[in-house]
Design a protein around this motif. Structure first.
Motif, PDB file in Angstrom:
ATOM      1  N   ARG A 199     -21.256  36.918 -73.905  1.00  0.00           N
ATOM      2  CA  ARG A 199     -20.600  38.196 -74.117  1.00  0.00           C
ATOM      3  C   ARG A 199     -19.082  38.004 -74.121  1.00  0.00           C
ATOM      4  O   ARG A 199     -18.576  36.924 -73.820  1.00  0.00           O
ATOM      5  CB  ARG A 199     -21.031  39.189 -73.028  1.00  0.00           C
ATOM      6  CG  ARG A 199     -22.543  39.253 -72.849  1.00  0.00           C
ATOM      7  CD  ARG A 199     -22.929  40.186 -71.742  1.00  0.00           C
ATOM      8  NE  ARG A 199     -22.947  41.569 -72.193  1.00  0.00           N
ATOM      9  CZ  ARG A 199     -23.061  42.623 -71.378  1.00  0.00           C
ATOM     10  NH1 ARG A 199     -23.137  42.423 -70.068  1.00  0.00           N
ATOM     11  NH2 ARG A 199     -23.089  43.842 -71.859  1.00  0.00           N
ATOM     12  N   THR A 200     -18.368  39.077 -74.435  1.00  0.00           N
ATOM     13  CA  THR A 200     -16.904  39.022 -74.471  1.00  0.00           C
ATOM     14  C   THR A 200     -16.339  39.741 -73.255  1.00  0.00           C
ATOM     15  O   THR A 200     -16.689  40.899 -72.980  1.00  0.00           O
ATOM     16  CB  THR A 200     -16.360  39.682 -75.751  1.00  0.00           C
ATOM     17  OG1 THR A 200     -16.878  38.979 -76.888  1.00  0.00           O
ATOM     18  CG2 THR A 200     -14.837  39.636 -75.777  1.00  0.00           C
ATOM     19  N   THR A 201     -15.458  39.055 -72.536  1.00  0.00           N
ATOM     20  CA  THR A 201     -14.839  39.607 -71.331  1.00  0.00           C
ATOM     21  C   THR A 201     -13.338  39.693 -71.529  1.00  0.00           C
ATOM     22  O   THR A 201     -12.698  38.697 -71.890  1.00  0.00           O
ATOM     23  CB  THR A 201     -15.134  38.721 -70.100  1.00  0.00           C
ATOM     24  OG1 THR A 201     -16.550  38.652 -69.893  1.00  0.00           O
ATOM     25  CG2 THR A 201     -14.458  39.278 -68.855  1.00  0.00           C
ATOM     26  N   ALA A 202     -12.774  40.856 -71.289  1.00  0.00           N
ATOM     27  CA  ALA A 202     -11.323  41.003 -71.297  1.00  0.00           C
ATOM     28  C   ALA A 202     -10.789  40.613 -69.924  1.00  0.00           C
ATOM     29  O   ALA A 202     -11.249  41.139 -68.906  1.00  0.00           O
ATOM     30  CB  ALA A 202     -10.920  42.437 -71.625  1.00  0.00           C
ATOM     31  N   VAL A 203      -9.848  39.688 -69.896  1.00  0.00           N
ATOM     32  CA  VAL A 203      -9.191  39.277 -68.655  1.00  0.00           C
ATOM     33  C   VAL A 203      -7.757  39.785 -68.729  1.00  0.00           C
ATOM     34  O   VAL A 203      -6.987  39.380 -69.600  1.00  0.00           O
ATOM     35  CB  VAL A 203      -9.208  37.751 -68.487  1.00  0.00           C
ATOM     36  CG1 VAL A 203      -8.430  37.338 -67.233  1.00  0.00           C
ATOM     37  CG2 VAL A 203     -10.644  37.243 -68.419  1.00  0.00           C
ATOM     38  N   VAL A 204      -7.393  40.678 -67.816  1.00  0.00           N
ATOM     39  CA  VAL A 204      -6.079  41.303 -67.828  1.00  0.00           C
ATOM     40  C   VAL A 204      -5.254  40.736 -66.680  1.00  0.00           C
ATOM     41  O   VAL A 204      -5.649  40.858 -65.513  1.00  0.00           O
ATOM     42  CB  VAL A 204      -6.188  42.833 -67.705  1.00  0.00           C
ATOM     43  CG1 VAL A 204      -4.809  43.492 -67.845  1.00  0.00           C
ATOM     44  CG2 VAL A 204      -7.150  43.399 -68.747  1.00  0.00           C
ATOM     45  N   GLY A 205      -4.104  40.138 -66.978  1.00  0.00           N
ATOM     46  CA  GLY A 205      -3.261  39.553 -65.945  1.00  0.00           C
ATOM     47  C   GLY A 205      -2.712  38.225 -66.398  1.00  0.00           C
ATOM     48  O   GLY A 205      -3.206  37.620 -67.363  1.00  0.00           O
ATOM     49  N   SER A 206      -1.699  37.730 -65.702  1.00  0.00           N
ATOM     50  CA  SER A 206      -1.061  36.483 -66.140  1.00  0.00           C
ATOM     51  C   SER A 206      -0.733  35.543 -64.998  1.00  0.00           C
ATOM     52  O   SER A 206       0.107  34.670 -65.134  1.00  0.00           O
ATOM     53  CB  SER A 206       0.238  36.807 -66.895  1.00  0.00           C
ATOM     54  OG  SER A 206       1.154  37.486 -66.061  1.00  0.00           O
ATOM     55  N   GLY A 207      -1.407  35.690 -63.872  1.00  0.00           N
ATOM     56  CA  GLY A 207      -1.154  34.807 -62.744  1.00  0.00           C
ATOM     57  C   GLY A 207      -2.305  33.851 -62.502  1.00  0.00           C
ATOM     58  O   GLY A 207      -3.171  33.648 -63.357  1.00  0.00           O
ATOM     59  N   ALA A 208      -2.338  33.269 -61.320  1.00  0.00           N
ATOM     60  CA  ALA A 208      -3.326  32.242 -61.007  1.00  0.00           C
ATOM     61  C   ALA A 208      -4.744  32.778 -61.049  1.00  0.00           C
ATOM     62  O   ALA A 208      -5.675  32.067 -61.431  1.00  0.00           O
ATOM     63  CB  ALA A 208      -3.037  31.644 -59.632  1.00  0.00           C
ATOM     64  N   SER A 209      -4.942  34.031 -60.685  1.00  0.00           N
ATOM     65  CA  SER A 209      -6.287  34.598 -60.740  1.00  0.00           C
ATOM     66  C   SER A 209      -6.768  34.672 -62.178  1.00  0.00           C
ATOM     67  O   SER A 209      -7.922  34.375 -62.481  1.00  0.00           O
ATOM     68  CB  SER A 209      -6.302  35.989 -60.112  1.00  0.00           C
ATOM     69  OG  SER A 209      -6.098  35.919 -58.732  1.00  0.00           O
ATOM     70  N   ALA A 210      -5.884  35.097 -63.068  1.00  0.00           N
ATOM     71  CA  ALA A 210      -6.255  35.150 -64.487  1.00  0.00           C
ATOM     72  C   ALA A 210      -6.542  33.749 -65.006  1.00  0.00           C
ATOM     73  O   ALA A 210      -7.505  33.542 -65.757  1.00  0.00           O
ATOM     74  CB  ALA A 210      -5.145  35.812 -65.295  1.00  0.00           C
ATOM     75  N   PHE A 211      -5.722  32.771 -64.622  1.00  0.00           N
ATOM     76  CA  PHE A 211      -5.969  31.391 -65.035  1.00  0.00           C
ATOM     77  C   PHE A 211      -7.357  30.943 -64.573  1.00  0.00           C
ATOM     78  O   PHE A 211      -8.095  30.293 -65.311  1.00  0.00           O
ATOM     79  CB  PHE A 211      -4.931  30.443 -64.431  1.00  0.00           C
ATOM     80  CG  PHE A 211      -3.523  30.651 -64.923  1.00  0.00           C
ATOM     81  CD1 PHE A 211      -3.244  31.439 -66.030  1.00  0.00           C
ATOM     82  CD2 PHE A 211      -2.463  30.046 -64.274  1.00  0.00           C
ATOM     83  CE1 PHE A 211      -1.951  31.613 -66.489  1.00  0.00           C
ATOM     84  CE2 PHE A 211      -1.164  30.216 -64.714  1.00  0.00           C
ATOM     85  CZ  PHE A 211      -0.906  31.007 -65.826  1.00  0.00           C
ATOM     86  N   THR A 212      -7.674  31.280 -63.340  1.00  0.00           N
ATOM     87  CA  THR A 212      -8.961  30.891 -62.771  1.00  0.00           C
ATOM     88  C   THR A 212     -10.112  31.502 -63.551  1.00  0.00           C
ATOM     89  O   THR A 212     -11.097  30.839 -63.874  1.00  0.00           O
ATOM     90  CB  THR A 212      -9.029  31.331 -61.304  1.00  0.00           C
ATOM     91  OG1 THR A 212      -8.025  30.654 -60.564  1.00  0.00           O
ATOM     92  CG2 THR A 212     -10.388  31.024 -60.705  1.00  0.00           C
TER      93      THR A 212
END
Length: 467
Positions: A199-212
């Motif tokens: 499926r397609t997941t939108a990841v919103v954010g630009s820090g380490a959590s988003a990288f993870t």
């Protein structure tokens, strides 16, 4: 409070900084009373227990805590290894809480703190009164506890930032709550994995959590065809988007950014830049198939339809139970006014903050301190080591040793990169995982600088937290 030497010092939260505070207080001959809402030590850390920190064990334990643990037979794990949040909680936080014994109360949710008999308006004889801490036990019983001082180390885990770029929930965000998560997904959990695989997941954010999250979804895509990530950033992609890389003095943190970069370059994630979310709309509601979601930007742009949204836009402090205290907080960051200039992402773009203690963390209300991640309010890049230094200084101040309280006993690692001029349009705070502490906030500023993952952040997240 010299007039109330027999009263304990209340410590809110049995996380890494709260437990370190208790150890430091005992070392100073003061009595701590740790109030933890959860049933075990490190409840917030356990919530992201599947995430591996990007600080090593050497950076995740407090010296006074180690002294307290030594008689129990505890030994620190290999100091060069990187624990998960669960390993940190089980291998250090719980043994430390056990060593503290009756000084720790579980299932105690703090609902209010005030001067005994004085609301925030009253001046008369104010500083002569102890503090009254109101708490609710797990069985619903209410308590009123008198204490000489309060160290709030409750963190920010319980109050994640919303999708909306203006700091408020996007229109439709609450209605889409069944498809929006605010934590790094644990893809080892079969139920969570099923929500994202293929499926397609939108990841919103630009820090380490988003990288993870991006790196984890890329790994899943290699096993489950059709798995994709749509990476939503409020800024563009520049030289420092992925952090310090090989120049980062915390190598595991630098590697995390490089893994996110690889997810994009390998086609497992597509970046949608300069996108400030204003609304969430359902696309294609029908009885036969679940609706997909479309994110709508403030400029009218619409994302492609997605199946899930993971919002990793930072954490913020819950100040509601401190409302009757006279706190001196910066109007932007909600951090202590003397600390705010040192950590303000509108000004700073580097990954280090000068070590600080009781002087920078004090408030007009004498005897109250916010410590740990909560002391940073909405600012980014909090390190576990920073929290340990904070409570060392606070305990010294409460014991009357002002020389020790003012002394700096910490040197912090750097990101290895520096640039930019602070915020250029808002923050995407990311509480990530992989912090040296493992649960805190790792916010990354919306800048062209290097305010992304910071050294040893005390964050909350999933795969790689800083601390």
């Amino acid at each position: 409070m010299e007039h109330a030497p027999d009263l304990p010092v209340a410590v809110v939260g049995a996380g890494p900084v709260g437990l370190a505070a208790a150890a430091r207080l005992l070392e100073r001959g003061l009595t701590p009373l740790v109030l933890e809402a959860g049933p075990r030590a490190g409840s917030a850390v356990r919530a992201w227990g599947h995430v591996r920190l990007f600080s090593t064990w050497a950076e995740l334990t407090d010296p006074a805590a180690e002294k307290l643990l030594a008689p129990t037979g505890w030994t620190r794990p290999d100091e060069s290894t990187y624990p998960t949040g669960g390993e940190w909680a089980d291998g250090y936080l719980q043994p430390l809480a056990d060593a503290l014994g009756d000084h720790v109360r579980y299932g105690a949710t703090v609902t209010g703190v005030a001067r005994a008999g004085r609301d925030r308006i009253v001046d008369t004889d104010r500083d002569a009164q102890p503090f009254a801490v109101h708490a609710v036990r797990a069985d619903g019983t209410e308590e009123r506890l008198l204490v000489r001082a309060v160290i709030d180390a409750s963190g920010t885990w319980s109050t994640p930032g919303p999708l909306g770029a203006g700091g408020l929930p996007a229109l439709g965000e609450r209605a889409a709550a069944d498809r929006v998560a605010y934590r790094i997904p644990d893809l080892a959990d079969p139920a969570v994995r099923a929500r994202h695989a293929g499926r397609t997941t939108a990841v919103v954010g630009s820090g380490a959590s988003a990288f993870t999250a991006l790196a984890a979804l890329a790994d899943l895509a290699r096993e489950a065809p059709g798995t994709r990530a749509l990476w939503i950033l409020r800024r563009g992609i520049g030289a420092h988007t992925y952090g310090g890389g090989e120049a980062d003095q915390l190598p595991a943190r630098g590697a995390l950014g490089l893994a996110a970069k690889a997810a994009v370059e390998d086609g497992h994630a597509t970046a949608l830049t300069g996108f400030r979310t204003a609304a969430v709309e359902r696309d294609g509601d029908s009885p036969d198939s679940p609706a997909r979601l479309v994110l709508v930007a403030e400029d009218g742009r619409r994302s492609e339809p997605v199946d899930e949204v993971v919002a990793l836009t930072g954490l913020r402090p819950d100040l509601s139970f401190l409302d009757e205290l006279r706190l001196g907080l910066d109007e932007r960051l909600q951090a202590p006014v003397a600390l705010a200039p040192l950590i303000d992402p509108n000004v700073h773009s580097c990954g280090t903050v000068y070590p600080h203690g009781a002087a920078e963390l004090s408030h007009p209300e004498t005897g109250v301190y916010l410590a740990g991640m909560k002391s940073y309010g909405r600012a980014p890049t909090f390190l576990a080591m920073t929290g340990f230094e904070q409570v060392r200084s606070i305990a010294a101040a409460l014991a009357g040793d002002h020389e020790a309280a003012a002394r700096v006993e910490l040197t912090l690692p750097e990101t290895g990169v520096c640039g930019g001029t602070g915020l250029t349009g808002g923050t995407e705070t990311d509480t990530g995982t992989g912090t040296g502490t493992g649960t805190g906030t790792e916010q990354s500023a919306d800048t062209g600088g290097c305010c992304a993952p910071a050294p040893g952040l005390l964050q909350v997240g999933t795969t790689a937290r800083s601390c």
